[in-house]
Design a protein around this motif. Sequence first.
Motif, PDB file in Angstrom:
ATOM      1  N   ALA A 111       0.835  -1.204   0.000  1.00  0.00           N
ATOM      2  CA  ALA A 111       0.000   0.000   0.000  1.00  0.00           C
ATOM      3  C   ALA A 111       0.872   1.258   0.000  1.00  0.00           C
ATOM      4  O   ALA A 111       0.572   2.244  -0.673  1.00  0.00           O
ATOM      5  CB  ALA A 111      -0.936  -0.012   1.198  1.00  0.00           C
ATOM      6  N   ALA A 114       2.281   1.703  -3.513  1.00  0.00           N
ATOM      7  CA  ALA A 114       1.207   2.105  -4.432  1.00  0.00           C
ATOM      8  C   ALA A 114       0.916   3.587  -4.278  1.00  0.00           C
ATOM      9  O   ALA A 114       0.748   4.310  -5.267  1.00  0.00           O
ATOM     10  CB  ALA A 114      -0.048   1.278  -4.163  1.00  0.00           C
ATOM     11  N   THR A 121      -4.944   4.658  -2.697  1.00  0.00           N
ATOM     12  CA  THR A 121      -5.260   3.374  -2.068  1.00  0.00           C
ATOM     13  C   THR A 121      -6.565   3.419  -1.266  1.00  0.00           C
ATOM     14  O   THR A 121      -7.145   2.379  -0.995  1.00  0.00           O
ATOM     15  CB  THR A 121      -4.112   2.905  -1.151  1.00  0.00           C
ATOM     16  OG1 THR A 121      -3.876   3.915  -0.162  1.00  0.00           O
ATOM     17  CG2 THR A 121      -2.839   2.671  -1.958  1.00  0.00           C
ATOM     18  N   TYR A 126     -10.793  -3.769  -2.605  1.00  0.00           N
ATOM     19  CA  TYR A 126     -10.003  -4.950  -2.255  1.00  0.00           C
ATOM     20  C   TYR A 126     -10.899  -6.187  -2.350  1.00  0.00           C
ATOM     21  O   TYR A 126     -11.339  -6.746  -1.354  1.00  0.00           O
ATOM     22  CB  TYR A 126      -9.407  -4.792  -0.854  1.00  0.00           C
ATOM     23  CG  TYR A 126      -8.330  -3.741  -0.803  1.00  0.00           C
ATOM     24  CD1 TYR A 126      -7.016  -4.051  -1.113  1.00  0.00           C
ATOM     25  CD2 TYR A 126      -8.634  -2.421  -0.478  1.00  0.00           C
ATOM     26  CE1 TYR A 126      -6.021  -3.089  -1.087  1.00  0.00           C
ATOM     27  CE2 TYR A 126      -7.649  -1.450  -0.448  1.00  0.00           C
ATOM     28  CZ  TYR A 126      -6.346  -1.789  -0.749  1.00  0.00           C
ATOM     29  OH  TYR A 126      -5.366  -0.827  -0.728  1.00  0.00           O
ATOM     30  N   VAL A 161      -2.554  -4.434  -5.502  1.00  0.00           N
ATOM     31  CA  VAL A 161      -2.139  -3.751  -4.280  1.00  0.00           C
ATOM     32  C   VAL A 161      -2.560  -4.626  -3.110  1.00  0.00           C
ATOM     33  O   VAL A 161      -3.720  -5.019  -3.010  1.00  0.00           O
ATOM     34  CB  VAL A 161      -2.768  -2.344  -4.167  1.00  0.00           C
ATOM     35  CG1 VAL A 161      -2.386  -1.692  -2.842  1.00  0.00           C
ATOM     36  CG2 VAL A 161      -2.338  -1.476  -5.337  1.00  0.00           C
ATOM     37  N   GLN A 163      -3.408  -5.369   0.673  1.00  0.00           N
ATOM     38  CA  GLN A 163      -3.912  -4.631   1.821  1.00  0.00           C
ATOM     39  C   GLN A 163      -3.172  -5.024   3.098  1.00  0.00           C
ATOM     40  O   GLN A 163      -3.181  -4.292   4.073  1.00  0.00           O
ATOM     41  CB  GLN A 163      -5.417  -4.885   1.992  1.00  0.00           C
ATOM     42  CG  GLN A 163      -6.070  -3.935   2.964  1.00  0.00           C
ATOM     43  CD  GLN A 163      -7.572  -4.153   3.052  1.00  0.00           C
ATOM     44  OE1 GLN A 163      -8.064  -5.258   2.878  1.00  0.00           O
ATOM     45  NE2 GLN A 163      -8.289  -3.084   3.316  1.00  0.00           N
TER      46      GLN A 163
END
Length: 193
Positions: A111, A114, A121, A126, A161, A163
């Motif tokens: 994250a 990113a 983000t 997700y 990405v 989490q």
Amino acid sequence: MSSWDTGRLVYLGLLGAVLVVWLIVHNRQSLGRTLQQALGWALIFLAMIAVVGLWDDIRRTALPGRAAVASENRIEVPRSPDGHFYLTLLVNDAPVNFMVDTGASAVVLSARDAARAGIDTGTLAYTGRANTANGMVRTAPVRLDRIGLGPVSDRNVRAWVNQGEMDTSLLGMSYLERWGRIEIVGRSLVLER
């Protein structure tokens, strides 16, 4: 701190106390000189603890791993002391450090990385799941406008990405398969197009 660490700390503390008592009893005639020598040894001991504790940071600063461009379409990466290969790529013009991971099917960004690459983000969905060594994590699909390594640049690269907590982003097969040849030669990873 784990129970093993606590046990080791108690053991070292008791060992140190026994040594100090022995030194005082053994050298009670010249206590001032003994204290000076003990202080000198204590400083040497603390310096060694600091060097051991900071060794990874010192090594990374003094001997940074870097990709060497052997030719226009060839990248040679030395193996890191921890046995992995690391690369810094430009993701949407932001430098991101990656660990090369042939076991990862895709490019996976932490994250933090990113966000550094300009991805919001907070608005990501997700919806994906990935099995990792640390268990199941949630992931969000993204498209990277540009990803560059040395003189080679790719556009519209699919990535995920993560989490969960990640120390470093992973450079997986969805990027590596864009290279015509991937080979480990000695202690180096060679990528060619």
